[in-house]
Design a protein around this motif. Sequence first.
Motif, PDB file in Angstrom:
ATOM      1  N   THR A 123      41.078 -98.357 -35.412  1.00 42.52           N
ATOM      2  CA  THR A 123      42.405 -98.366 -35.447  1.00 42.52           C
ATOM      3  C   THR A 123      43.053 -97.092 -36.139  1.00 42.52           C
ATOM      4  O   THR A 123      44.135 -97.025 -36.323  1.00 42.52           O
ATOM      5  CB  THR A 123      43.066 -99.495 -35.928  1.00 42.52           C
ATOM      6  N   TRP A 124      42.129 -95.941 -36.421  1.00 39.85           N
ATOM      7  CA  TRP A 124      42.709 -95.027 -37.092  1.00 39.85           C
ATOM      8  C   TRP A 124      43.392 -94.084 -36.045  1.00 39.85           C
ATOM      9  O   TRP A 124      42.868 -93.697 -35.232  1.00 39.85           O
ATOM     10  CB  TRP A 124      41.353 -94.136 -37.791  1.00 39.85           C
ATOM     11  N   PRO A 125      44.688 -93.643 -36.835  1.00 38.29           N
ATOM     12  CA  PRO A 125      45.490 -92.933 -35.737  1.00 38.29           C
ATOM     13  C   PRO A 125      45.167 -91.400 -35.841  1.00 38.29           C
ATOM     14  O   PRO A 125      46.139 -90.704 -35.355  1.00 38.29           O
ATOM     15  CB  PRO A 125      47.174 -93.279 -36.122  1.00 38.29           C
ATOM     16  N   GLY A 126      44.492 -91.043 -36.893  1.00 38.64           N
ATOM     17  CA  GLY A 126      44.268 -89.712 -37.140  1.00 38.64           C
ATOM     18  C   GLY A 126      45.175 -89.285 -38.439  1.00 38.64           C
ATOM     19  O   GLY A 126      45.815 -90.244 -39.064  1.00 38.64           O
ATOM     20  N   GLY A 127      44.913 -88.248 -39.117  1.00 34.35           N
ATOM     21  CA  GLY A 127      45.506 -87.768 -40.458  1.00 34.35           C
ATOM     22  C   GLY A 127      46.888 -87.225 -40.563  1.00 34.35           C
ATOM     23  O   GLY A 127      47.655 -87.254 -39.441  1.00 34.35           O
ATOM     24  N   ASN A 128      47.013 -86.720 -41.608  1.00 28.77           N
ATOM     25  CA  ASN A 128      48.370 -86.014 -41.789  1.00 28.77           C
ATOM     26  C   ASN A 128      48.238 -84.757 -41.343  1.00 28.77           C
ATOM     27  O   ASN A 128      49.710 -84.169 -40.891  1.00 28.77           O
ATOM     28  CB  ASN A 128      48.682 -85.951 -43.183  1.00 28.77           C
ATOM     29  N   TYR A 129      47.267 -84.043 -41.076  1.00 29.38           N
ATOM     30  CA  TYR A 129      47.032 -82.785 -40.601  1.00 29.38           C
ATOM     31  C   TYR A 129      46.643 -82.732 -39.101  1.00 29.38           C
ATOM     32  O   TYR A 129      45.494 -83.405 -38.933  1.00 29.38           O
ATOM     33  CB  TYR A 129      46.386 -82.038 -41.596  1.00 29.38           C
ATOM     34  N   TRP A 130      46.862 -81.713 -38.373  1.00 27.44           N
ATOM     35  CA  TRP A 130      46.280 -81.751 -36.981  1.00 27.44           C
ATOM     36  C   TRP A 130      46.299 -79.924 -36.830  1.00 27.44           C
ATOM     37  O   TRP A 130      46.998 -79.310 -37.141  1.00 27.44           O
ATOM     38  CB  TRP A 130      47.235 -82.272 -36.150  1.00 27.44           C
ATOM     39  N   GLY A 131      45.260 -79.531 -36.015  1.00 27.61           N
ATOM     40  CA  GLY A 131      45.188 -78.619 -35.252  1.00 27.61           C
ATOM     41  C   GLY A 131      46.004 -78.409 -34.062  1.00 27.61           C
ATOM     42  O   GLY A 131      46.441 -79.322 -33.762  1.00 27.61           O
ATOM     43  N   LYS A 132      46.023 -77.284 -33.528  1.00 30.39           N
ATOM     44  CA  LYS A 132      46.626 -77.014 -32.159  1.00 30.39           C
ATOM     45  C   LYS A 132      45.842 -77.422 -31.031  1.00 30.39           C
ATOM     46  O   LYS A 132      46.546 -77.362 -29.923  1.00 30.39           O
ATOM     47  CB  LYS A 132      47.194 -75.375 -32.174  1.00 30.39           C
ATOM     48  N   GLY A 133      44.741 -77.755 -31.058  1.00 30.60           N
ATOM     49  CA  GLY A 133      43.800 -78.032 -29.918  1.00 30.60           C
ATOM     50  C   GLY A 133      43.055 -76.941 -29.255  1.00 30.60           C
ATOM     51  O   GLY A 133      43.382 -75.716 -29.243  1.00 30.60           O
TER      52      GLY A 133
END
Length: 129
Positions: free
Chosen positions: A112-122
Motif C-alpha cells: 500500500t505504499w503510495p510513494g514518498g515526499n519527493y518525486w522526479g519528473k520521470g
Amino acid sequence: QVQLVESGGGLVQAGGSLRLSCAASGRTFSSYAMGWFRQAPGKEREFVAAIIWSDSTTYYTDSVKGRFTISRDAAKNTLYLQMNSLKPEDTAVYYCTADPTPWTARFLVAGTWPGGNYWGKGTLVTVSS
C-alpha cells in the motif's frame, strides 16, 4: 531540498532491456526508502519496485518479478532499475521517489505504499511489439 533526476528511458523492442537511473541529491539517504512508480497513458500511477536504502531489502509488484531488479549505489547516491524481458505493457513514464519516513517498510509489505515526499519528473519507456 531533495532532488531526483531520472534517466535511461527510451524506445526498445519487446524482449529487450533498459536500465533506468535516478540521481539523488540534497540529503543523506541512509534512512530512506526509494522506489520506482510508472504511469501508462490513460492509467493511474502504479508501484513498480522499492528498496530500503540502509539494508537493500527489495519489494516488487507481481508483474515485474523475475524481470526487473532494483538496486542502489550508496557512494553515488543513485538508484537503478534494470528492466529485462520488456513487454509492450511496460510502456509508461517511470518515476523515482524517495521517502524519509521510518515506517515505510510496513506499507511496502502490505502493498500500500503510495510513494514518498519527493518525486522526479520521470523518464519515458516505450516498448514496441
